[in-house]
Motif scaffolding. Structure first.
Motif, PDB file in Angstrom:
ATOM      1  N   GLN A 176     -26.512 -13.171 -33.339  1.00 37.43           N
ATOM      2  CA  GLN A 176     -27.324 -13.141 -32.159  1.00 37.43           C
ATOM      3  C   GLN A 176     -26.542 -12.416 -30.681  1.00 37.43           C
ATOM      4  N   VAL A 177     -25.502 -13.386 -30.557  1.00 34.52           N
ATOM      5  CA  VAL A 177     -24.678 -12.844 -29.276  1.00 34.52           C
ATOM      6  C   VAL A 177     -23.636 -11.556 -29.583  1.00 34.52           C
ATOM      7  N   MET A 178     -23.392 -11.216 -30.903  1.00 37.58           N
ATOM      8  CA  MET A 178     -22.674  -9.799 -31.209  1.00 37.58           C
ATOM      9  C   MET A 178     -23.936  -8.900 -31.096  1.00 37.58           C
ATOM     10  N   SER A 179     -24.949  -9.164 -31.620  1.00 37.06           N
ATOM     11  CA  SER A 179     -26.227  -7.994 -31.391  1.00 37.06           C
ATOM     12  C   SER A 179     -26.559  -7.834 -30.181  1.00 37.06           C
ATOM     13  N   SER A 180     -26.367  -8.796 -29.069  1.00 37.04           N
ATOM     14  CA  SER A 180     -26.707  -8.598 -27.770  1.00 37.04           C
ATOM     15  C   SER A 180     -25.546  -7.636 -27.099  1.00 37.04           C
ATOM     16  N   LEU A 181     -24.203  -8.141 -27.402  1.00 30.86           N
ATOM     17  CA  LEU A 181     -23.231  -7.364 -26.786  1.00 30.86           C
ATOM     18  C   LEU A 181     -23.314  -5.982 -27.392  1.00 30.86           C
ATOM     19  N   VAL A 182     -23.471  -5.644 -28.360  1.00 35.00           N
ATOM     20  CA  VAL A 182     -23.736  -4.169 -28.921  1.00 35.00           C
ATOM     21  C   VAL A 182     -24.730  -3.522 -28.061  1.00 35.00           C
ATOM     22  N   ALA A 183     -26.181  -4.211 -28.303  1.00 30.45           N
ATOM     23  CA  ALA A 183     -27.219  -3.263 -27.449  1.00 30.45           C
ATOM     24  C   ALA A 183     -26.885  -3.277 -26.004  1.00 30.45           C
ATOM     25  N   SER A 184     -26.196  -4.254 -25.341  1.00 35.95           N
ATOM     26  CA  SER A 184     -25.816  -4.131 -23.882  1.00 35.95           C
ATOM     27  C   SER A 184     -25.055  -2.909 -23.876  1.00 35.95           C
ATOM     28  N   ARG A 185     -24.128  -2.270 -24.529  1.00 36.88           N
ATOM     29  CA  ARG A 185     -23.468  -0.989 -24.288  1.00 36.88           C
ATOM     30  C   ARG A 185     -24.350   0.139 -24.312  1.00 36.88           C
ATOM     31  N   THR A 230     -28.627  -4.097 -33.759  1.00 35.57           N
ATOM     32  CA  THR A 230     -29.140  -4.499 -32.803  1.00 35.57           C
ATOM     33  C   THR A 230     -30.667  -4.983 -32.807  1.00 35.57           C
ATOM     34  N   ALA A 243     -31.100  -8.232 -30.853  1.00 36.97           N
ATOM     35  CA  ALA A 243     -30.965  -8.209 -29.322  1.00 36.97           C
ATOM     36  C   ALA A 243     -32.272  -8.063 -28.619  1.00 36.97           C
TER      37      ALA A 243
END
Lengths: 367, 367
Positions: B193-202, B222, B225
């Motif tokens: 979950q947090v890694m998906s959010s970190l990718v989408a955030s970019r 993502t 995310a």
């Protein structure tokens, strides 16, 4: 400048998955294709599957187009060789990074860099989880993006021929500068690849019973972590500066997250965590839908089906009879047993009547 | 100790997606269900959709089981209240973290913590992208994991009742300690979950034309995310120590990657990069297949279809006639146009004959 069909002959240097697929696709138009590969067996397989005729040293070949389908590491050298060997040919490469190839190419050609007017860097964004000519497929590029990265010195003629190649293979052409291209693929391709690998890497030493709780979220995020390290090292290495910039941004966000996790009850920690999640929401909604349309162009609905042969077919057959096109379909990966949920996406305008029609036919539709 | 069906009445405290789904599922067995929610309108909706009858203060309810389906933040307080209000009832909660809830519960109960013999922490691993009682679904837990986290003081009777709840809702029961559970979900759920959010955030500030090159890789990574920040802040906060440990490992790997990207031609840089990718490969192969079977139990094949109504149905109908069960199905998200690739997974033993049969029927199957 309208692209026309290629006249040929086309020389394809490299008969891996992509080279052989290009040969197959062009042969389907009757274009004369010659395939060449440093590995005689790879070349023989490509010829056997119909990707073209084998390269013959004795022939005085004058190709209209040379497609360099070599590994990224040797792409520039092979392009330079082709520009020198075939002085009237247009030369394109299909490597997945463009700035590094162009720089290396200019270095190699030195005083002969005037030849670059006949060169266009391109990147067909298609692939499969398998590699080699055996996996080749003439339709591989159908409907997929094919990026043309003409340089300032590329001639109109060279661009037109490169464009024709993409069109003949039914790809969708995009025009980017090499720099724009590399920045874009760092973001949409290289970033998810390395993040997926970083997640999957954490699973190496877990007790198996923990993994028995794995659901769709973990499966989706780690699917591309299965990719080939040898190829990806070449790609990441060649696009290192662009990817580095993005990964430094990821690290800054990761450090924010680690700070909140280290003191989750500290003032502001929850707000920071919510902010990180919300930023993910915001980025995710910007990804366009299938067919290059705007994001979230389609609407999803869920149908319950028995997990036995023929049920999903029956569902889709009835949807076909109703006259609605299923844009996408996902099946739920559950931990066992006999009932599954199928998610289908359709045009929003079809949604209401489809739900009514399916319900009438006895399907359980969940909105 | 074999679980039996619940006798009822069952009191469900909280009528969001999960609480209302539990009510619906138990009502399908004819069990007497009472639903209660601090929000009168949420409770009314749950009653309207058939998740149970509304809670009535005047009734002298003696539930067999109280299911606490409140948000994670208030779960411990609601469980403590239920243990005190219903002295003969077994009480379970369904929060997605277990150690923090158990600790808070012991704190609240203080000298009354003997009551914990009637409590079992549980976690049904099911959900939908929608929330609220309107999205509820009695079949939500079918075939999904339901983790029971009995403590040292949980009575055999309490565990048996909790087990019965999961079985009555057709879930697949797993037994974990609270600590094992939180470590497992940190890895298989909170990490992706947090890694998906970190990718989408970019993706927030990218030019749209870069996103036009987005493919399946980015979409898969993502997808989650899009999750709700308010809920996830509670989950991450409550499991912060376990997730922190994992994220520190991620940061160490990320720093290794950043080092190689900062100097991609330095000695050893490529080897390090390949090592990171290979570690991802190794972790990814450990994820079990659908139905909890061993990883990669199924084999994939790709079929070309026209992207128009009825084609996929036709394909699946014919596969149904051939008598093979499609275990999973993915459609290719392409950038446009008319031909698509459908990937289907089947039992390896069915593969060869299926390919032959489909080819005979005129389908183009890609191996």
């Amino acid at each position: 400048m309208n692209p026309t069909h290629l006249a040929g002959p086309v020389l394809v240097l490299g008969s891996g998955l992509l080279g052989a697929s290009i040969g197959l696709g062009l042969r389907a138009h009757g274009i004369d294709v010659v395939v060449s590969d440093p590995s005689p067996s790879a070349q023989a397989v490509a010829v056997d599957i119909g990707a073209g005729r084998g390269f013959d040293d004795a022939e005085n070949l004058e190709p209209e187009l040379v497609v360099v389908a070599a590994p990224p590491d040797v792409t520039a050298a092979v392009v330079a060789g082709a520009l020198q060997t075939y002085p009237s040919a247009v030369v394109v490469d299909i490597a997945s990074v463009k700035v590094a190839v162009a720089a290396e190419l200019a270095d190699i050609l030195g005083p002969n860099r005037g030849m670059l007017e006949r060169y266009v860097g391109t990147h067909p964004m298609a692939g499969r989880e398998k590699s080699g000519p055996v996996a080749a497929l003439g339709e591989l590029f159908n409907s997929m993006p094919w990026v043309l990265c003409a340089s300032e010195v590329s001639s109109q003629h060279a661009v037109k021929v490169a464009h024709s190649l993409a069109i003949d293979l039914n790809a969708v052409v995009f025009r980017f500068t090499p720099d724009e291209h590399d920045a874009a693929v760092a973001l949409v391709s290289h970033l998810p690849q390395v993040m997926s690998s970083l997640v999957a890497s954490r699973l190496q030493e877990t007790p198996p019973h923990a993994l028995s709780l794995a659901g769709n979220g973990l499966r989706d995020v780690t699917r591309i972590a299965a990719s080939d390290p040898a190829l990806w090292v070449q790609i990441l290495g060649a696009n290192a500066p662009k990817l580095l910039e993005i990964m430094l941004g990821v690290r800054a966000d990761l450090d924010r997250l680690i700070t909140t996790l280290s003191a989750p009850t500290a003032p502001g920690a929850r707000l920071d965590m919510a902010q990180l999640m919300a930023e993910g929401n915001a980025g995710q909604t910007r990804i366009p839908g299938k067919h290059g349309g705007p994001a979230q162009q389609y609407t999803w609905l869920t149908v319950l089906v028995d997990d036995k042969p023929g049920q999903i077919a029956k569902l889709l057959t009835e949807i076909g009879h109703i006259g609605v096109n299923v844009e996408d379909l996902r099946m739920d990966h559950s931990a066992g047993l006999q009932v599954g949920m199928v998610e289908i996406s359709v045009l929003p305008s079809k949604r209401v009547s489809l739900v009514e029609d399916l319900t009438e036919r006895g399907w359980k539709v969940i909105l």
